[in-house]
Motif scaffolding. Structure first.
Motif: not given
Ligand code: 4AD
Ligand code: MG
Length: 431
Positions: A194-218
């Motif tokens: 953002x400091x280089x281009x002003x307004x930016x957005x990303x779209x990609x995979x992210x990872x969380x090794x969360x020990x949550x087994x809920x209907x909202x967590x991947x």
């Protein structure tokens, strides 16, 4: 070979003979007529094979077809107001590619574990296909929104040396002789962008090794992370509500058939238009205590709390000004009340929980330094991030939208596992 087409485009071929590569979804026979329910990924069409009008071998080929057999079907497209698609094919030729035996997913009910073990085949079902089409439309609308609002897409790295969202759920891997982690969030890199281009957005995979087994967590999910220079918390909230309204209305407009296939109440989606209601964390705490929940100021909300708050509204609701104590190190304190931060979570209606987390970022180098110390974060690892404050620091804000939770809400699904082609959950890495 006659003109090759796809089911979605048969309307352009009424009265013509065409060829369609397809699979058999289902089949009925009356002795003299066979009705083939065919699918090709773009839609469904009924192929009608009349014994007295086709050569013997075409009739026999049709008879041998089983569920999920693959074929090139040739025939004449006719308008048929009684069929759901409005069209039908009078079959004149069949070239069998493969006769399937014992397809594992039959029209009977299967349990969720069985379906997940056969996810690679389950994707062929009408409902799963509709969900993936809606997911693709949501992605398309996201990109359209940002491209038309002056944002540049920037891709942050997947392999990272540090954490962005706390160290408890990092996915560790070796990077030759160093330690590395799969990205939890591209945010810190998006601040640099953002400091280089002003307004930016990303779209990609992210990872969380969360020990949550809920209907909202991947464990692996896709995130959209916009970051905006010269933008305060208030302006960021306005972008967020316009953004979500745009996505939902794009799906309503472009995916009506798919929403009907999955049985979604479309009127609930039509209502999702900016502005969205806002309440502060303090007001949320009071609301919960007034409504039968025992909740102490300073605790984070759980799913039942978010659901109770969401149920009081028919649009997504922003909860703002959370205590700094349990939020990320980079959030800017409210200048009038430093124990809370300029942040907001957007809670989706109908119990779908938090779909966006966002904040204004600390722009003061001294305060950021202090936060690193309070959070026991190594200054060496984050030196580059400090540089963003050392060289031309500006007020800036951003947020992250979880794609799968958004798909679950828009589709009205009761679990995020159906929103992504091959879900990675606590107990599943197969297929
Ligand atoms: O609230 P989170 O953790 O925020 C961030 O990562 C910020 N760095 C975003 C930013 O400001 N650039 O995650 C953002 C969103 C959540 O609101 C939720 O929708 C989704 O990501 N999310 C998950 N979705 C599925 N499974 C999980 N385990 C998720 N964790 C977060
Ligand atoms: Mg969050």
């Amino acid at each position: 070979m006659a003109n090759k087409t796809v089911i979605k485009r048969v309307n352009e071929h009424v009265g013509e003979t065409v060829v369609i590569g397809s699979w058999v979804n289902n089949k009925r026979s009356s002795g003299k007529i066979q009705f083939l329910q065919l699918r090709d990924g773009t839609g469904y069409i009924q192929g009608v094979v009349v014994k007295s009008e086709v050569p013997e071998e075409v009739w026999e080929a049709a008879k041998s077809l089983t569920q999920e057999s693959s074929l090139y079907v040739t025939g004449i497209i006719r308008e048929e107001p009684r069929s759901q698609s409005g069209y039908e094919m009078t079959v004149t030729g069949i070239e069998i590619l493969h006769l399937t035996e014992n397809y594992p997913i039959t029209p009977k009910e299967h349990g969720i574990d069985y379906l997940m073990d056969h996810r690679h085949l389950w994707l062929r079902s009408n409902k799963q296909r509709a969900i993936l089409v809606i997911r693709a439309e949501i992605i398309r609308a996201i990109q359209q929104f940002f491209n038309e609002s002056g944002f540049t897409k920037v891709d942050p790295p997947i392999l990272t040396p540090t954490s962005a969202e706390g160290t408890t759920n990092l996915f560790h891997t070796k990077y030759f002789d160093e330690d590395a982690y799969l990205t939890q969030s591209g945010q810190l890199y998006m601040e640099a962008a953002a400091m280089a281009l002003g307004r930016v957005y990303s779209f990609g995979p992210t990872f969380r090794a969360e020990k949550s087994k809920t209907r909202r967590h991947l464990i692996e999910f896709w995130m959209i992370e916009p970051e905006m220079a010269f933008t305060d918390h208030e302006e960021s909230l306005r972008v967020q509500e316009e953004f979500i309204s745009f996505i939902v209305q794009s799906v309503v407009q472009n995916c009506r058939a798919e929403l009907e296939t999955i049985g979604r109440d479309i009127s609930k989606l039509e209502n999702i238009k900016a502005p969205f209601p806002r309440i502060t964390y303090d007001e949320a705490v009071k609301f919960l205590n007034d409504n039968g929940h025992e909740f102490t100021w300073g605790d984070d909300f759980g799913a039942p709390h978010e659901t109770a708050i969401a149920e009081a509204h028919d649009k997504p609701v922003f909860i703002t000004h959370y205590p700094a104590s349990f939020k990320a190190f980079y959030m800017k304190p409210d200048p009038n009340r430093p124990e809370v931060v300029l942040c907001a979570d957007m809670i989706a209606p109908e119990g779908y929980g938090e779909i966006i987390g966002g904040s204004q970022r600390i722009d003061d180098p001294e305060l950021l330094q202090q936060r690193f110390e309070e959070h026991n974060l190594s200054m060496d690892a984050y030196k580059w991030y400090m540089d963003l404050r050392t060289y031309g620091t500006v007020p800036h804000s951003g947020f992250g939208l979880g794609l799968e939770r958004t798909v679950a809400w828009i589709c009205g699904l009761d679990h995020v596992r159906e929103t992504i082609p091959f879900p990675r959950t606590l107990y599943r890495l197969y297929p």
